[in-house]
Design an enzyme around this catalytic site. Structure first.
Site, short mmCIF file in Angstrom:
data_model
loop_
_atom_site.label_atom_id
_atom_site.label_comp_id
_atom_site.label_asym_id
_atom_site.label_seq_id
_atom_site.Cartn_x
_atom_site.Cartn_y
_atom_site.Cartn_z
N PHE A 66 10.60 5.90 0.33
CA PHE A 66 9.52 6.78 0.78
C PHE A 66 9.95 7.37 2.13
CE2 PHE A 66 5.43 7.32 3.08
CZ PHE A 66 4.91 8.31 2.27
N ASP A 67 9.37 8.50 2.55
CA ASP A 67 9.94 9.17 3.75
C ASP A 67 9.81 8.36 5.04
OD1 ASP A 67 7.29 9.83 3.72
OD2 ASP A 67 7.57 11.99 3.54
N ASP A 81 8.52 -2.37 -1.61
CA ASP A 81 7.62 -1.43 -0.93
C ASP A 81 6.42 -1.33 -1.86
OD1 ASP A 81 6.27 0.61 0.25
OD2 ASP A 81 7.99 1.94 0.47
N ALA A 111 3.08 -0.39 -1.90
CA ALA A 111 1.85 0.39 -1.73
C ALA A 111 1.00 0.47 -3.01
CB ALA A 111 2.20 1.80 -1.25
N LYS A 151 -3.33 2.47 0.08
CA LYS A 151 -3.30 2.89 -1.32
C LYS A 151 -4.04 1.85 -2.17
CE LYS A 151 -0.03 5.51 0.63
NZ LYS A 151 1.14 5.08 1.37
N HIS A 166 6.94 20.46 7.88
CA HIS A 166 5.87 20.87 6.95
C HIS A 166 4.48 20.53 7.46
CE1 HIS A 166 6.47 16.72 5.65
NE2 HIS A 166 5.36 16.77 4.95
C1 LIG Z 1 2.24 5.52 2.15
C2 LIG Z 1 3.51 4.82 1.91
C3 LIG Z 1 4.23 4.22 2.95
C4 LIG Z 1 3.83 4.34 4.40
O1 LIG Z 1 2.58 3.81 4.63
P1 LIG Z 1 1.54 4.38 5.73
O2 LIG Z 1 0.36 3.48 5.52
O3 LIG Z 1 1.28 5.80 5.42
O4 LIG Z 1 2.17 4.19 7.06
C5 LIG Z 1 5.39 3.54 2.62
N1 LIG Z 1 5.83 3.48 1.36
C6 LIG Z 1 5.17 4.06 0.34
C7 LIG Z 1 5.70 3.96 -1.05
C8 LIG Z 1 4.00 4.76 0.58
O5 LIG Z 1 3.35 5.36 -0.44
#
Ligand SMILES: *Cc1c(COP(=O)(O)O)cnc(C)c1O
Length: 470
Positions: A124-125, A215, A217, A258, A450
């Site tokens: 993720f970014d 990761d 989320a 999320k 962006h």
């Molecule tokens: C949103 C997200 C993050 C970063 O989380 P924040 O709560 O926005 O700081 C990291 N990895 C994934 C896959 C995400 O969707």
């Protein structure tokens, strides 16, 4: 076409939406310099910019907010979230933090040395950013199916395990600091990772003694995809599938904004490595606050402890994945090309196919989201060349692999009629695609442009004559 699966909840509190005319929206987008991030939310009817922190909490979560313990140290709400995480993920150690990137800021320096690689199905970014801050190099090895929007493949989020093992052999295991499995694979369009893939990646990590981080989320949406699509899991409970997924990893970072179904929060989980967890705690205190609150209020911890269980409810997940599928099917039936099968939290429209006459350097994804706003008051986000910063050496505009327009669905917020409005809007945009023009950047910051760049239509006269006719 799939049916809409009715909401497994009813509405007890409402928030009015502002309804605007096309003329008002033309004024608003011009004032925002054609950047959707610069629009005040009051000018937006249906906000699909992100599913992060935009969720609706339940009555029980709001009740939790009232009974939460705001003590600085050792609050009962801390023990509640700690025991919840232990129960759901079966990890010995957990640290609350204020959001996902805070978890990354703390954990990644504990895992990565300068010059090492972080290998992921797709970073993720913000994760990519934190790997870079450790002076390490992020490498994405997603399966090739992820880049083809039309091929039906049940787990487009998977790691390409063969390439992973080749990469480790080529660079040497000692040069790989961490393997990261992003579930669901956000960057590939919320596409799921299979249990078989988790297991294979874990076997490789073990063989070469590399730490495996999840990761996490969208862990619950991923678990539901496994239940629906992977053989052997149809009769397993979601909590059981979740426990198996996490049993393969050593630690996790989670943006709880999320699948935690809250507005703010994050978690670091460590399965059993006490030494690693001690480092995590040591960094939490200066960055996030004392270890029993980690940058959150007691009420946030309480709401999150409840939200994590609510996210595991199978009827909720069936409805959640069902509604994205419903929207995707409706768009396809109306001739709008999307990333298919739809992922867990968003639909991604293939803007290159809708707007073949707009070149990448005039940003077809951005042109599409602007028109979706003008047409129906919907706020989406470009995931294409506009999102890419210029080449740092030459300053040239880079071309993205795909030109997508993303529309994320917040959890438990919008109804079927809202989704119908979204579909009708995007179908009308597609029907008038030939009349749409591209955009050019008139001002941009040095990085992450962006969010704040200013744009203008490439041929403004024609665009506005078209707009005025409606
Ligand atoms: C949103 C997200 C993050 C970063 O989380 P924040 O709560 O926005 O700081 C990291 N990895 C994934 C896959 C995400 O969707």
């Amino acid at each position: 076409m799939s049916n809409y699966i009715a909401e497994p909840f009813r509405i007890k509190m409402v928030e009015p939406l502002s309804i605007t005319t096309r003329a008002q929206r033309e004024e608003a987008i011009k004032l925002a310099n054609y950047n959707l991030f610069s629009l005040p939310s009051k000018d937006v009817y249906i906000d699909l910019l992100t599913d992060s922190g935009t969720n609706a909490m339940s009555d029980m979560q709001w009740a939790g907010v009232m009974v939460a313990d705001e003590s600085y140290a050792g609050a009962s709400s801390y023990y509640k979230i700690r025991d919840t995480v232990r129960d759901i993920f079966q990890y010995r150690y957990m640290q609350p933090v204020h959001q996902g990137r805070a978890a990354e800021k703390i954990l990644y320096p504990c895992l990565l040395k300068a010059g090492q690689y972080s290998v992921s199905n797709m970073h993720f970014d913000t994760t990519r950013g934190h790997v870079g801050l450790c002076k390490a190099k992020p490498v994405d090895l997603v399966v090739p199916e992820a880049h083809d929007t039309e091929t039906v493949y049940p787990f487009k989020g998977n790691m390409d395990v063969e390439r992973l093992e080749n990469f480790i052999r080529e660079k040497g295991a000692e040069n790989i600091g961490v393997i990261v499995m992003t579930i669901t694979n956000n960057t590939a369009g919320g596409q799921p990772v299979s249990m078989a893939n988790m297991r294979e990646v874990a076997a490789v990590a073990k063989k070469y003694q590399i730490v495996l981080n999840i990761d996490a989320a969208r862990f619950a949406e991923n678990a539901m995809f496994i239940k629906e699509r992977e053989s052997g899991y149809a009769d397993r409970s979601i909590i059981d599938i979740t426990r198996e997924m996490f049993s393969y990893a050593d630690c996790f970072t989670m943006s709880a904004k999320k699948d935690g179904i809250v507005n703010m929060g994050g978690i670091i989980g460590v399965k059993e490595n006490q030494e690693l967890f001690t480092k995590v705690q040591a960094l939490t205190v200066p960055f996030e606050g004392f270890i029993t609150y980690g940058g959150l209020a007691g009420r946030d911890l309480e709401a999150l402890a409840l939200g994590l269980y609510e996210a595991l409810d199978e009827n909720y997940l069936k409805y959640r994945l069902g509604l994205i599928r419903y929207l995707g099917d409706k768009l396809r039936a109306g001739g709008v090309p999307i990333q298919y099968p739809t992922g867990g939290h968003a639909v991604f429209v293939d803007a290159r196919k809708v707007l073949p006459h707009i070149p990448y350097y005039e940003f077809p994804g951005q042109a599409l989201v602007i028109e979706a706003y003008l047409e129906g008051g919907i706020r989406g986000c470009d995931i294409g060349s506009y999102m890419l910063d210029p080449d740092p050496e030459t300053g040239k505009q880079l071309q993205a692999e795909m030109e997508l327009a993303r529309f994320c669905i917040p959890r438990r917020v919008y109804t079927q009629a809202h989704l119908d409005h979204i579909a009708d809007t995007l179908i009308s945009v597609k029907d008038k695609a030939e009349t749409l023009k591209g955009y050019r950047i008139v001002w941009q910051p040095e990085v992450l442009r962006h969010f704040t760049a200013q744009l203008e239509p490439v041929n403004s006269d024609i665009l506005f004559q078209e707009g005025a006719r409606k």
